[in-house]
Each structure stands twice: as C-alpha cells, then as structure tokens.
Write a protein that holds these residues in place. Structure first.
Motif, PDB file in Angstrom:
ATOM      1  N   MET A   1       0.846  -1.192   0.000  1.00 17.38           N
ATOM      2  CA  MET A   1       0.000   0.000   0.000  1.00 17.38           C
ATOM      3  C   MET A   1       0.883   1.244   0.000  1.00 17.38           C
ATOM      4  SD  MET A   1      -3.158   1.083   0.109  1.00 17.38           S
ATOM      5  CE  MET A   1      -4.087   2.548   0.531  1.00 17.38           C
ATOM      6  N   VAL A   2       0.754   2.084  -1.020  1.00 19.24           N
ATOM      7  CA  VAL A   2       1.534   3.309  -1.100  1.00 19.24           C
ATOM      8  C   VAL A   2       0.823   4.394  -0.305  1.00 19.24           C
ATOM      9  CG1 VAL A   2       2.476   5.069  -2.632  1.00 19.24           C
ATOM     10  CG2 VAL A   2       2.432   2.679  -3.371  1.00 19.24           C
ATOM     11  N   ASP A   3       1.476   4.873   0.752  1.00 20.99           N
ATOM     12  CA  ASP A   3       0.907   5.922   1.593  1.00 20.99           C
ATOM     13  C   ASP A   3       1.379   7.313   1.199  1.00 20.99           C
ATOM     14  OD1 ASP A   3      -0.445   4.038   3.205  1.00 20.99           O
ATOM     15  OD2 ASP A   3       1.372   3.714   4.395  1.00 20.99           O
ATOM     16  N   SER A   4       2.568   7.378   0.601  1.00 24.27           N
ATOM     17  CA  SER A   4       3.168   8.671   0.293  1.00 24.27           C
ATOM     18  C   SER A   4       3.885   8.600  -1.043  1.00 24.27           C
ATOM     19  CB  SER A   4       4.159   9.065   1.401  1.00 24.27           C
ATOM     20  OG  SER A   4       4.855  10.244   1.066  1.00 24.27           O
ATOM     21  N   VAL A   5       3.660   9.608  -1.886  1.00 25.72           N
ATOM     22  CA  VAL A   5       4.362   9.733  -3.163  1.00 25.72           C
ATOM     23  C   VAL A   5       5.130  11.044  -3.138  1.00 25.72           C
ATOM     24  CG1 VAL A   5       4.164   9.832  -5.671  1.00 25.72           C
ATOM     25  CG2 VAL A   5       2.519   8.470  -4.354  1.00 25.72           C
ATOM     26  N   ILE A   6       6.432  10.968  -3.390  1.00 24.85           N
ATOM     27  CA  ILE A   6       7.282  12.157  -3.411  1.00 24.85           C
ATOM     28  C   ILE A   6       7.781  12.348  -4.833  1.00 24.85           C
ATOM     29  CG2 ILE A   6       9.327  13.292  -2.471  1.00 24.85           C
ATOM     30  CD1 ILE A   6       9.067  11.367  -0.037  1.00 24.85           C
ATOM     31  N   CYS A   7       7.358  13.434  -5.475  1.00 26.80           N
ATOM     32  CA  CYS A   7       7.785  13.757  -6.831  1.00 26.80           C
ATOM     33  C   CYS A   7       8.903  14.796  -6.771  1.00 26.80           C
ATOM     34  CB  CYS A   7       6.619  14.293  -7.652  1.00 26.80           C
ATOM     35  SG  CYS A   7       5.209  13.161  -7.803  1.00 26.80           S
ATOM     36  N   TYR A   8       9.845  14.683  -7.696  1.00 24.87           N
ATOM     37  CA  TYR A   8      10.996  15.587  -7.704  1.00 24.87           C
ATOM     38  C   TYR A   8      11.015  16.392  -9.001  1.00 24.87           C
ATOM     39  CZ  TYR A   8      12.700  12.767  -3.803  1.00 24.87           C
ATOM     40  OH  TYR A   8      12.824  12.108  -2.593  1.00 24.87           O
ATOM     41  N   ARG A   9      11.239  17.690  -8.870  1.00 21.06           N
ATOM     42  CA  ARG A   9      11.202  18.592 -10.016  1.00 21.06           C
ATOM     43  C   ARG A   9      12.390  18.365 -10.968  1.00 21.06           C
ATOM     44  NH1 ARG A   9      10.059  22.208  -5.556  1.00 21.06           N
ATOM     45  NH2 ARG A   9       7.835  22.768  -5.533  1.00 21.06           N
ATOM     46  N   ALA A  10      12.174  18.765 -12.208  1.00 23.18           N
ATOM     47  CA  ALA A  10      13.236  18.753 -13.219  1.00 23.18           C
ATOM     48  C   ALA A  10      13.386  20.174 -13.743  1.00 23.18           C
ATOM     49  CB  ALA A  10      12.879  17.797 -14.355  1.00 23.18           C
ATOM     50  N   PRO A  11      14.125  21.025 -13.024  1.00 23.60           N
ATOM     51  CA  PRO A  11      14.124  22.471 -13.300  1.00 23.60           C
ATOM     52  C   PRO A  11      14.704  22.858 -14.655  1.00 23.60           C
ATOM     53  CG  PRO A  11      15.792  21.906 -11.654  1.00 23.60           C
ATOM     54  CD  PRO A  11      14.964  20.680 -11.864  1.00 23.60           C
ATOM     55  N   THR A  12      15.465  21.971 -15.289  1.00 21.95           N
ATOM     56  CA  THR A  12      16.036  22.323 -16.593  1.00 21.95           C
ATOM     57  C   THR A  12      15.075  22.012 -17.734  1.00 21.95           C
ATOM     58  OG1 THR A  12      17.066  20.153 -16.867  1.00 21.95           O
ATOM     59  CG2 THR A  12      18.356  21.850 -15.749  1.00 21.95           C
ATOM     60  N   THR A  13      13.865  21.546 -17.427  1.00 15.97           N
ATOM     61  CA  THR A  13      12.899  21.177 -18.460  1.00 15.97           C
ATOM     62  C   THR A  13      11.643  22.042 -18.364  1.00 15.97           C
ATOM     63  OG1 THR A  13      11.616  19.562 -17.174  1.00 15.97           O
ATOM     64  CG2 THR A  13      13.699  18.794 -18.138  1.00 15.97           C
ATOM     65  N   VAL A  14      10.760  21.898 -19.344  1.00 19.77           N
ATOM     66  CA  VAL A  14       9.503  22.655 -19.346  1.00 19.77           C
ATOM     67  C   VAL A  14       8.433  21.989 -18.483  1.00 19.77           C
ATOM     68  CG1 VAL A  14       9.922  23.570 -21.649  1.00 19.77           C
ATOM     69  CG2 VAL A  14       8.626  21.433 -21.393  1.00 19.77           C
ATOM     70  N   VAL A  15       8.733  20.813 -17.940  1.00 18.24           N
ATOM     71  CA  VAL A  15       7.723  20.040 -17.212  1.00 18.24           C
ATOM     72  C   VAL A  15       7.452  20.665 -15.842  1.00 18.24           C
ATOM     73  CG1 VAL A  15       7.229  17.806 -16.152  1.00 18.24           C
ATOM     74  CG2 VAL A  15       8.259  17.913 -18.423  1.00 18.24           C
ATOM     75  N   ASP A  16       6.168  20.863 -15.537  1.00 14.68           N
ATOM     76  CA  ASP A  16       5.740  21.423 -14.251  1.00 14.68           C
ATOM     77  C   ASP A  16       5.332  20.257 -13.340  1.00 14.68           C
ATOM     78  OD1 ASP A  16       4.472  22.621 -12.096  1.00 14.68           O
ATOM     79  OD2 ASP A  16       3.475  24.145 -13.309  1.00 14.68           O
ATOM     80  N   VAL A  17       6.255  19.835 -12.504  1.00  8.27           N
ATOM     81  CA  VAL A  17       6.014  18.674 -11.643  1.00  8.27           C
ATOM     82  C   VAL A  17       4.938  18.973 -10.599  1.00  8.27           C
ATOM     83  CG1 VAL A  17       7.098  17.109  -9.969  1.00  8.27           C
ATOM     84  CG2 VAL A  17       8.303  17.720 -12.069  1.00  8.27           C
ATOM     85  N   ASP A  18       4.818  20.217 -10.172  1.00  7.24           N
ATOM     86  CA  ASP A  18       3.773  20.570  -9.204  1.00  7.24           C
ATOM     87  C   ASP A  18       2.382  20.338  -9.788  1.00  7.24           C
ATOM     88  OD1 ASP A  18       5.167  22.297  -6.771  1.00  7.24           O
ATOM     89  OD2 ASP A  18       6.272  22.395  -8.650  1.00  7.24           O
ATOM     90  N   THR A  19       2.202  20.652 -11.064  1.00  2.34           N
ATOM     91  CA  THR A  19       0.920  20.408 -11.727  1.00  2.34           C
ATOM     92  C   THR A  19       0.640  18.912 -11.824  1.00  2.34           C
ATOM     93  OG1 THR A  19       1.037  22.451 -13.003  1.00  2.34           O
ATOM     94  CG2 THR A  19      -0.352  20.706 -13.891  1.00  2.34           C
ATOM     95  N   ILE A  20       1.658  18.137 -12.145  1.00  5.23           N
ATOM     96  CA  ILE A  20       1.502  16.674 -12.203  1.00  5.23           C
ATOM     97  C   ILE A  20       1.108  16.139 -10.831  1.00  5.23           C
ATOM     98  CG2 ILE A  20       2.722  14.497 -12.557  1.00  5.23           C
ATOM     99  CD1 ILE A  20       4.415  15.902 -14.678  1.00  5.23           C
ATOM    100  N   ALA A  21       1.757  16.631  -9.788  1.00  8.96           N
ATOM    101  CA  ALA A  21       1.466  16.154  -8.428  1.00  8.96           C
ATOM    102  C   ALA A  21       0.034  16.481  -8.019  1.00  8.96           C
ATOM    103  CB  ALA A  21       2.460  16.767  -7.441  1.00  8.96           C
ATOM    104  N   ASP A  22      -0.440  17.676  -8.374  1.00 14.83           N
ATOM    105  CA  ASP A  22      -1.828  18.039  -8.064  1.00 14.83           C
ATOM    106  C   ASP A  22      -2.805  17.097  -8.760  1.00 14.83           C
ATOM    107  OD1 ASP A  22      -0.957  20.142  -6.516  1.00 14.83           O
ATOM    108  OD2 ASP A  22      -1.245  21.665  -8.078  1.00 14.83           O
ATOM    109  N   TRP A  23      -2.533  16.779 -10.004  1.00 14.91           N
ATOM    110  CA  TRP A  23      -3.381  15.850 -10.777  1.00 14.91           C
ATOM    111  C   TRP A  23      -3.363  14.464 -10.135  1.00 14.91           C
ATOM    112  CZ3 TRP A  23      -2.401  11.314 -13.440  1.00 14.91           C
ATOM    113  CH2 TRP A  23      -3.362  10.893 -14.360  1.00 14.91           C
ATOM    114  N   LEU A  24      -2.169  14.030  -9.743  1.00 14.37           N
ATOM    115  CA  LEU A  24      -2.025  12.702  -9.143  1.00 14.37           C
ATOM    116  C   LEU A  24      -2.754  12.614  -7.809  1.00 14.37           C
ATOM    117  CD1 LEU A  24      -0.505   9.954  -9.528  1.00 14.37           C
ATOM    118  CD2 LEU A  24       1.304  10.932  -8.085  1.00 14.37           C
ATOM    119  N   ALA A  25      -2.666  13.667  -7.009  1.00 13.89           N
ATOM    120  CA  ALA A  25      -3.270  13.666  -5.673  1.00 13.89           C
ATOM    121  C   ALA A  25      -4.776  13.483  -5.723  1.00 13.89           C
ATOM    122  CB  ALA A  25      -2.916  14.954  -4.940  1.00 13.89           C
ATOM    123  N   GLU A  26      -5.387  13.884  -6.820  1.00  9.84           N
ATOM    124  CA  GLU A  26      -6.833  13.734  -6.970  1.00  9.84           C
ATOM    125  C   GLU A  26      -7.236  12.300  -7.335  1.00  9.84           C
ATOM    126  OE1 GLU A  26      -7.999  16.543  -9.890  1.00  9.84           O
ATOM    127  OE2 GLU A  26      -7.599  18.307  -8.625  1.00  9.84           O
TER     128      GLU A  26
END
Length: 255
Positions: A1-26
């Motif tokens: 059972m996964v209780d916690s997911v920790i995503c890590y940013r990739a600042p040299t890319t255009v990818v917005d990891v915070d947006t991905i995390a918000d989507w995942l949390a839902e």
C-alpha cells in the motif's frame, strides 16, 4: 500500500512537476508532495562514478560504462550543473539502483514511492532484439521518469526523420518545431513541447499503479496506463479523452 508519493522537479525542463502532483493527488489514496531536483536532495560521493558506469556505449553493446577520469569528472559537473548534461543514454536499471542507495533509510520502504523526473535519457536492454531502447519511465523504487524519453523513446512518423535529415543536410541544424509540424503528417511531441506536463501525468501514475498492483502497464490503447511505442499512440493515451479504459477509470476516475 503506497501511503506517500514524493515527486521531484526537473528544473532544466519545461515540465511542471507541481501540476503533475496536483493531478495525481486527486486520483490516488496517498499523500503527494513535491521536492526539488532529486540529485540535489539526495547525494553520495560515488554517484558520479555510478552514472559513468551506467553510460550506454553503443546501441548494440550490452556492456555499459566508461569510468575514465574525464568521464567521471563530466558526471560530477553534470550533477552540480544539470544544464551541462545532455546527449548521453544511461542504463535505467543501473541508475535506479544507484538512486535507491541514496534514499534516506526511513523513506526506502515501499509505502513511500519516490518519483524523480529526470532531464536525462534512460533506456533498457532488449534481449529480444539485442539493442538498447529508450524509455519514458522505469518502474520500481525509485520510479524514474525521463523528460527526454518522452520525446525520443516512442517512434515518430517516418516522414519526421526524413524531414529532419533533409533540413540538417541543407542548414546543418535541427529544423524548428513549426517546420516539422507543417511538413510532417501525424502528431508527435518534440523537445520542450508545451504538452509535456500533461503527457507525463500518466507515466507518473503508472509508477504508483505498479507499486500498488504489480501491473506494469495496461494493454488497452488509449488508456493513460498504456505503454505507447509510437508518438501517435502516446498522444492518444495521454492527451485524448477518455483518459482511462473502463477498468482503470473505476480506479482513477474518468477525466
């Protein structure tokens, strides 16, 4: 059972990891948090050598690694200044093992999933055809998600490669996105594509799904858990409705 997911940013890319995390949390029954670049949060003295050992030598050579002093120094610089890294393919399994060793002891259990979004190209060896294959993700702990892999791993339309070669022969550089999009039929993502964030959402969810269920990918085209081998299939799975097949919509919703 996964209780916690920790995503890590990739600042040299255009990818917005915070947006991905918000989507995942839902969509998952776990706490989802975001941290800065994995290789800044977790480091060890031997990481440059581990990355050097994971370098793919050639597309058809199973053996990896170049630990000459100059290569190791390059990897040291790339850890400190990721803008200087690029053009190298790494064995994703070896990188995964290396990053697993630097996880904090109290966060290495399978209830806590780490998902580094990386600005490096990763691959896995194909025993069936004796060559390396670039990947968008490597599932496990930590689960690696490669931004370059999003553009490079799935096959683009054949005309894309012809047009790219034609332009390169004439001008010596890579054609701009608008040139490729205007001259090549079919849909595809290329470097720094503004759709990158949305396209990677499903690949991060695949990492959680794998740890929860043991199922690597969905075999139904069009589902965000589908492992696309062509750009057209990737766009259909990650950027088109419905987001999931009927089975996985029951788990993760319909949008």
């Amino acid at each position: 059972m996964v209780d916690s997911v920790i995503c890590y940013r990739a600042p040299t890319t255009v990818v917005d990891v915070d947006t991905i995390a918000d989507w995942l949390a839902e969509r998952v029954d776990a706490t989802v948090t975001v941290r800065d670049r994995f290789l800044e949060e977790h480091r060890a003295d031997d990481l440059p050598e581990r990355f050097a050992e994971a370098r793919v030598r050639s597309p058809y050579d199973r053996e990896t690694g170049n630990t000459m002093l100059g290569t190791t120094r390059y990897e040291e610089r790339a850890l400190d200044d990721p803008d200087r890294e690029g053009g190298v393919l790494y064995d994703g399994i070896q990188v995964q093992r290396a990053l697993n060793t630097v996880l904090p002891g109290d966060e290495r259990d399978l209830e806590t999933l780490h998902v580094p979004v990386l600005d490096r190209a990763i691959g896995t060896w194909g025993d069936h055809d004796g060559r390396w294959h670039k990947r968008v993700n490597v599932l496990g702990q930590p689960a690696l998600v490669s931004v370059p892999g999003l553009y490079e791993a799935p096959a683009k339309p054949e005309e894309y490669y012809k047009e790219k070669q034609r332009h390169s022969l004439l001008s010596g550089d890579t054609p701009p996105r608008e040139v490729l999009e205007n001259r090549v039929e079919g849909e595809f993502l290329i470097e720094d594509d503004p759709r990158s964030t949305d396209a990677l959402k499903g690949y991060v969810l695949q990492a959680v799904h794998y740890l929860e269920t043991g199922e690597s990918f969905c075999d139904r085209e069009g589902c965000r858990l589908f492992n696309a081998h062509y750009h057209g299939d990737l766009i259909e799975a990650q950027l088109r409705e419905p987001a999931f097949c009927d089975e996985h919509a029951r788990l993760y919703g319909t949008d």
